[in-house]
Design a protein around this motif. Structure first.
Motif, short mmCIF file in Angstrom:
data_model
loop_
_atom_site.label_atom_id
_atom_site.label_comp_id
_atom_site.label_asym_id
_atom_site.label_seq_id
_atom_site.Cartn_x
_atom_site.Cartn_y
_atom_site.Cartn_z
N LEU A 87 27.76 66.46 70.00
CA LEU A 87 27.77 65.05 69.63
C LEU A 87 28.97 64.35 70.25
O LEU A 87 28.86 63.22 70.75
CB LEU A 87 27.80 64.91 68.11
CG LEU A 87 26.49 65.22 67.39
CD1 LEU A 87 26.73 65.38 65.90
CD2 LEU A 87 25.49 64.11 67.64
N ASP A 88 30.12 65.01 70.21
CA ASP A 88 31.32 64.40 70.77
C ASP A 88 31.19 64.22 72.28
O ASP A 88 31.62 63.21 72.85
CB ASP A 88 32.54 65.27 70.45
CG ASP A 88 33.85 64.52 70.58
OD1 ASP A 88 34.08 63.61 69.77
OD2 ASP A 88 34.61 64.82 71.50
N ASP A 89 30.58 65.20 72.95
CA ASP A 89 30.37 65.08 74.39
C ASP A 89 29.46 63.91 74.73
O ASP A 89 29.70 63.18 75.69
CB ASP A 89 29.77 66.38 74.94
CG ASP A 89 30.78 67.52 74.95
OD1 ASP A 89 31.99 67.24 74.81
OD2 ASP A 89 30.36 68.68 75.10
N LEU A 90 28.40 63.75 73.95
CA LEU A 90 27.48 62.64 74.19
C LEU A 90 28.19 61.30 73.98
O LEU A 90 27.95 60.34 74.71
CB LEU A 90 26.27 62.74 73.26
CG LEU A 90 25.29 63.88 73.55
CD1 LEU A 90 24.26 63.99 72.43
CD2 LEU A 90 24.59 63.67 74.89
N ALA A 91 29.05 61.23 72.96
CA ALA A 91 29.76 59.98 72.66
C ALA A 91 30.79 59.65 73.73
O ALA A 91 31.14 58.48 73.91
CB ALA A 91 30.43 60.07 71.30
N ASP A 92 31.30 60.68 74.44
CA ASP A 92 32.36 60.46 75.42
C ASP A 92 31.90 60.68 76.86
O ASP A 92 32.73 60.80 77.75
CB ASP A 92 33.53 61.41 75.13
CG ASP A 92 34.28 61.02 73.88
OD1 ASP A 92 34.24 59.83 73.52
OD2 ASP A 92 34.90 61.89 73.26
N GLU A 93 30.60 60.76 77.08
CA GLU A 93 30.10 61.07 78.41
C GLU A 93 30.58 60.03 79.42
O GLU A 93 30.34 58.83 79.26
CB GLU A 93 28.57 61.12 78.39
CG GLU A 93 27.98 61.81 79.60
CD GLU A 93 26.50 62.11 79.40
OE1 GLU A 93 25.89 62.60 80.36
OE2 GLU A 93 25.97 61.84 78.31
N PRO A 94 31.26 60.47 80.49
CA PRO A 94 31.80 59.49 81.45
C PRO A 94 30.70 58.84 82.28
O PRO A 94 29.60 59.37 82.42
CB PRO A 94 32.71 60.36 82.34
CG PRO A 94 32.14 61.75 82.23
CD PRO A 94 31.59 61.86 80.83
N ASP A 95 31.02 57.69 82.81
CA ASP A 95 30.11 56.95 83.69
C ASP A 95 28.79 56.58 83.01
O ASP A 95 27.77 56.40 83.68
CB ASP A 95 29.81 57.77 84.96
CG ASP A 95 31.09 58.14 85.72
OD1 ASP A 95 32.00 57.28 85.77
OD2 ASP A 95 31.18 59.27 86.23
N VAL A 96 28.81 56.48 81.68
CA VAL A 96 27.62 56.05 80.93
C VAL A 96 28.04 54.88 80.04
O VAL A 96 29.08 54.94 79.38
CB VAL A 96 27.05 57.20 80.07
CG1 VAL A 96 25.87 56.71 79.23
CG2 VAL A 96 26.61 58.37 80.96
N ALA A 97 27.26 53.84 80.03
CA ALA A 97 27.58 52.65 79.24
C ALA A 97 27.66 53.00 77.75
O ALA A 97 26.93 53.88 77.28
CB ALA A 97 26.52 51.57 79.46
N PRO A 98 28.56 52.34 77.02
CA PRO A 98 28.71 52.64 75.58
C PRO A 98 27.40 52.58 74.81
O PRO A 98 27.14 53.43 73.96
CB PRO A 98 29.71 51.59 75.10
CG PRO A 98 30.51 51.25 76.31
CD PRO A 98 29.56 51.34 77.46
N ALA A 99 26.57 51.57 75.07
CA ALA A 99 25.31 51.44 74.34
C ALA A 99 24.40 52.64 74.61
O ALA A 99 23.73 53.15 73.71
CB ALA A 99 24.60 50.15 74.73
#
Length: 627
Positions: free
Chosen positions: A78-90
């Motif tokens: 879950l933390d990785d998905l929330a912090d995935e780089p180069d991906v828009a926050p939404a």
């Protein structure tokens, strides 16, 4: 235990040649290769993302390790998905939400195509873990995909607790299910809370470089303000004297918070070794943070191998001996053909899914329409008259307390129907210990029975407890805390039940907490105000009581909520508590809505009821009805 470090890679390790499965994984009798591989993946994830966490899990009994790996790997995913780089926050938030929704379906099916969820589902069924308490943590992970700012330590702590505590509680419950409870001393609750704070602050300092690279500074403004320029320097990646002073101050604060020698007093030696080693590893991590200097803003600091070995080698020897003396309960084997559909022990509903409205009143009565500006936000109730009601009906006083539970349910139903946000009930005071032992036993047994029956399980009710754990049965305290954890993420009515509660005692506790905070340098005694004091109350987010209602024909407040009810409107009714129902609550609220609230100011015009609160229907005055 801390949340997964934000520097962790986004993709889970899916090497085609995994290491030989450990004995703990091989002990999963009768399970297929897919499940064993899922647990091995969780093990690798734990080891690779946080060696310290992996080392702590290795200090636990071998049979519990796979479930711990599954829990930690799920938090990491879950933390990785929330912090995935180069991906828009939404998009990141949407991915966290999708993962969480998939887990709901996987729990219902008893399996998953995702290896981490597959292991987590199996662990939940095997150890009868109630994952509903993780709902708030998963929602917090979803919200982490957006920028996060904290005004003060209280807001920061609330965020930490929402993210971390539910996962820690799952591990505690796992120990309980195995017959090796990680019993926390009830008189050391503040120590546990401070330890979690310190662990999270250590985690934030450790991951400073990764967070700053994403434009995140997960520190409260209250901590930054004494160091002018530090915030701007950090966000620009500049090491300056202000930044150096800030890091030194925060590292020292984190060190004080994780150093709690009394925390493990009276605990099982195996569990005590785990927590003591965790504290040692956190202090070693803080040593690395302080030694990093300017490189702290460029890469993640780690303790040396030698520093870790000094802690872990003796800890492993001691933990092996400690756990060898404890017979553990074997997990159940859920098997691949479990009944379809969610079960209470493993259900994880979305925030409002599965919740139902309260049952209607038998008479068909509906709540009155109250102007929004006239509606109290918080009603506090002294439920008086149970014993006298029983005597009036020729019954034992204990029968009156049992009859009073029906009134509690009615009042909660009425609060939900009219849209009340906070309801606080005075169930057992610190002075009630002076009563006859038989009556005390009956009151506590009634409270336990009501918790076991869980009449509000499917209602949008967040349940909380306020009071001292001292002298209360341990089973009752465990049940109260379990309900708090289970309903933490609900957003409807907040129901606080005061058990072994005293208002002066609550203020004394807050004063002691404030004194400790001053001693640790968290507050300046020369600049204290009411807000500082309120933040150290047991429930700092509890709003002031607008209306204090007492039944039983008595007209005193009896040491109930003296801080919160300082400006409350008082309402006294003659009827005994067992005779009350939701219409009496509506009558009290209606009376409140007619009063003019001044708070010491010059009287002004009443607020115009331009909007109305709750159900759009007409309703006669609730006082005019037959009993």
């Amino acid at each position: 235990m801390t949340t997964p470090p934000r520097s962790a890679p986004a993709a889970l390790d899916t090497a085609t040649h995994p290491r030989k499965s450990p004995a703990a994984t091989r002990a999963l009798t009768g399970e297929d290769a897919v499940l064993r591989a899922a647990y091995r993946l969780c093990r690798r994830t734990t080891r690779q993302h946080d060696p310290a966490m992996y080392a702590l899990v290795q200090l636990m009994p071998a049979g519990l390790r796979p479930a711990c790996w599954a829990l930690w790997a799920a938090a990491t995913a879950l933390d990785d998905l929330a912090d995935e780089p180069d991906v828009a926050p939404a998009e990141r938030a949407a991915r966290v939400e999708a993962w969480t929704v998939s887990l709901v379906h996987d729990l219902a099916a008893g399996t998953s195509s995702d290896p981490v969820r597959h292991a987590l589902v199996d662990a939940a069924g095997r150890w009868r873990l109630d994952l509903t308490s993780l709902q708030g943590a998963m929602a917090s992970a979803r919200d982490d995909a957006h920028d996060r700012r904290f005004a003060d330590w209280a807001a920061w702590r609330a965020w930490c607790n929402k993210e971390v505590v539910p996962w820690v509680e799952q591990v505690r419950h796992l120990f309980e299910q195995a017959g090796a409870p990680m019993t926390l001393r009830l008189d050391r609750q503040t120590d546990y809370e401070r330890f979690v704070d310190g662990a999270q602050l250590t985690d934030v300092l450790t991951d400073l470089s990764t967070d700053l690279a994403q434009g995140l500074l997960l520190l409260p403004q209250e901590a930054l303000e004494p160091f002018p320029g530090a915030e701007e320097d950090l966000l620009q990646g500049r090491w300056s004297p202000a930044v150096a002073a800030l890091i030194t101050e925060l590292a020292a604060l984190a060190r004080r918070r994780v150093t709690r020698p009394a925390m493990t007093t009276g605990m099982h030696p195996g569990a005590a070794i785990v927590l003591e080693t965790a504290a040692g590893l956190l202090r070693a991590q803080l040593d690395a943070v302080e030694a990093a200097g300017p490189t702290l803003l460029q890469r993640t600091p780690r303790p040396s191998v030698v520093a870790r070995a000094r802690l872990l080698v003796p800890a492993r020897l001691r933990s092996t001996l400690a756990w060898s003396l404890t017979p553990l309960t074997a997990p159940t084997v859920p098997g691949p053909r479990r009944p379809k559909g969610p079960t209470p022990s493993v259900s994880l509903a979305a925030e409002n899914t599965g919740l139902r409205p309260p049952p209607s009143h038998p008479s068909g009565a509906r709540p009155p329409m109250i102007p929004a500006g006239r509606m109290p936000a918080h009603v506090a109730v002294i439920m008086d008259g149970n014993g006298r009601w029983a005597e009036q009906h020729g019954l034992q006083r204990s029968d009156g307390h049992r009859a009073g539970t029906a009134a509690v349910r009615e009042i909660v139903y009425g609060a939900l129907e009219i849209g009340l946000r906070h309801l606080t009930l005075y169930a057992f005071s610190t002075e009630n210990w002076k009563r006859d032992a038989e009556e005390i036993t009956a009151i506590l047994a009634t409270l336990q029975s009501e918790l076991d029956e869980a009449p509000f399980r499917d209602l949008d009710v967040r349940q909380r407890w306020s009071g001292r754990p001292d002298r209360l049965p341990e089973d009752l305290v465990d049940s109260l805390r379990r309900e708090e954890a289970r309903t933490r993420a609900r957003t409807g009515l907040t129901l606080t039940v005061c058990i072994n509660y005293g208002g002066r005692d609550e203020i004394t506790q807050a004063a002691a907490a404030l004194a400790r905070a001053a001693r640790e340098g968290e507050v300046d005694p020369d600049h204290l105000n009411e807000d500082d004091f309120a933040r150290h109350l047991p429930h700092p987010d509890m709003p002031e009581a607008d209306l204090l209602w007492r039944t039983g024909n008595e007209q005193r407040t009896s040491n109930f909520l003296p801080w919160h009810a300082a400006y409350a409107e008082l309402y006294f009714s003659p009827g005994y508590w067992p005779d009350m129902d939701r219409r009496d609550l509506w009558q009290a609220i209606t009376e409140y809505s007619r009063r003019q609230r001044r708070h010491g100011a010059v009287p002004g015009r009443l607020t115009s009821p331009d909007t109305h609160h709750s159900p759009p229907h007409t309703q006669p005055d609730p006082r005019h009805r037959a009993r």
